[in-house]
Scaffold this active site. Sequence first.
Site, PDB file in Angstrom:
ATOM      1  CB  SER A 253      -0.944  -0.068   1.204  1.00 50.03           C
ATOM      2  OG  SER A 253      -2.060   0.697   0.937  1.00 50.03           O
ATOM      3  CE  LYS A 257       0.064   5.191  -1.962  1.00 49.86           C
ATOM      4  NZ  LYS A 257      -0.954   4.665  -2.797  1.00 49.86           N
ATOM      5  CG  HIS A 394      -5.678  -2.541   0.640  1.00 51.66           C
ATOM      6  ND1 HIS A 394      -4.975  -2.197  -0.492  1.00 51.66           N
ATOM      7  CD2 HIS A 394      -5.157  -1.790   1.639  1.00 51.66           C
ATOM      8  CE1 HIS A 394      -4.083  -1.276  -0.186  1.00 51.66           C
ATOM      9  NE2 HIS A 394      -4.169  -1.019   1.101  1.00 51.66           N
TER      10      HIS A 394
HETATM   11  C1  GTR Z   1      -5.448   4.475   1.627  1.00 54.87           C
HETATM   12  C2  GTR Z   1      -4.849   5.272   0.510  1.00 54.87           C
HETATM   13  C3  GTR Z   1      -4.099   4.390  -0.424  1.00 54.87           C
HETATM   14  C4  GTR Z   1      -3.218   3.393   0.296  1.00 54.87           C
HETATM   15  C5  GTR Z   1      -3.790   2.928   1.622  1.00 54.87           C
HETATM   16  C6  GTR Z   1      -2.823   2.282   2.592  1.00 54.87           C
HETATM   17  O1  GTR Z   1      -6.216   5.211   2.486  1.00 54.87           O
HETATM   18  O2  GTR Z   1      -5.897   5.930  -0.143  1.00 54.87           O
HETATM   19  O3  GTR Z   1      -3.366   5.174  -1.341  1.00 54.87           O
HETATM   20  O4  GTR Z   1      -1.951   3.876   0.460  1.00 54.87           O
HETATM   21  O5  GTR Z   1      -4.370   3.924   2.335  1.00 54.87           O
HETATM   22  O6  GTR Z   1      -1.650   2.653   2.704  1.00 54.87           O
HETATM   23  O7  GTR Z   1      -3.277   1.400   3.317  1.00 54.87           O
END
Ligand code: GTR
Length: 416
Positions: A253, A257, A394
């Site tokens: 996540s 990045k 996720h």
């Molecule tokens: C979310 C965000 C994503 C991702 C995620 C995470 O809220 O919108 O870009 O990075 O968090 O890191 O779990």
Amino acid sequence: MIPLLALQLAFSQTAPNFNEQLVPMTEIPDPLTTFNGQTINTTSEWENTGRPETLDFFEKNVYGTAPGAPESLTNTVLEEADGALNGKARRKQVRITIKQGTKTLDFTILLYLPKDTPSAPVFLGYNFFGNHTVHSDPEISIPTAWSMNDESIGVLDNRPKAISRGVRSNRWDIETMLAAGYGLATVYYGEIDPDKNDFTDGVHALYNADATGRGDSDWGSIAAWAWGLSRVMDYLATDDRVDASRVIVFGHSRLGKAALWAGATDPRFAAVISNDSGCGGAALSKRKFGETVERINSTFPHWFSKNFRRYNENEDSLPADQHQLLALIAPRPVYVASAVEDTWADPRGEFLSAYYASPVYALYGKKGITSSVMPPLNTPVSRTVAYHIRSGGHDVTPYDWEQFIRWANEQFQPDN
Ligand code: GTR
């Protein structure tokens, strides 16, 4: 009627799109065409022109420019044990102290290494809530840095808690890594830069003359976390028990990045794994599917450089897209992993990014993703540029680790 219509129109501009039919038909920049239209035919043209200008673009306009290595970096072994995890591992906890002028910053690396391997390859990745959350091992120290609150793991006052010990062990398949001959190095990301819109804390405070004001191309938190991964690498390169030529940087996540940006900026990372990294990670911004540039910059104003805001609701004008971030890692292996229910991260955009980055790998004779058709669910395409989309949401699962380990084994074969 008119105000209602106006309201609907205004809403439709910012509401996230999850409909493939509504994805704009934009052209994806060719990574082998320079910004002034020259075609790149050779690895030396890529390395002398294409790569530097692409890196410069991402540095100044997306993540922000980070400083080089700090004035000094020292380590203190806080603890080590040979018979950790029921005798399977050697555990080491190492405090790193970064010094810049009169200021210092400390963070702690937790290392598990296969017990009898003299020099082991290592997966390196940040954790979200503290080293003690990655395993129930009672010896893992608990950080004191600021933490995001999360009621489900007992963190309510922005401080890591003992009660969270092992709560993220499902995301770190440490025993499987060890059995396959890999070590794990992990650090709590909040020790490098707390995940909040504040440039007076974390590593930013060591460098910014005026920590409250940020220049348009100054580093945001993702660049800070990536820089921190390079500092972990500084240490790993000095540890005899680690094979520094086989450090695979991993992230999930937002930390995916950061892993991608670390891999792009620091060639010492032998391979990179992005798990569900989404917008500003592996996903193509120009598709505007799920999370958009405007949305991410508004929700997380500290993650990117201020310059990136120029592309809010203006993705069409991006001269480079995220596949070119992947291309910066070439010819080193990169794995992009998605989850089918993680539509916010745009799995298709992550896949296409791997596909559009692949021509740069082809220049080096490396095979990437050669078809624009997504593979079926749970069917990895395991090449130098690798991809899978798994069932579920996720998260990081044992399925993901199984693929990453198998792929890493393949990449480290002598003929690869
Ligand atoms: C979310 C965000 C994503 C991702 C995620 C995470 O809220 O919108 O870009 O990075 O968090 O890191 O779990």
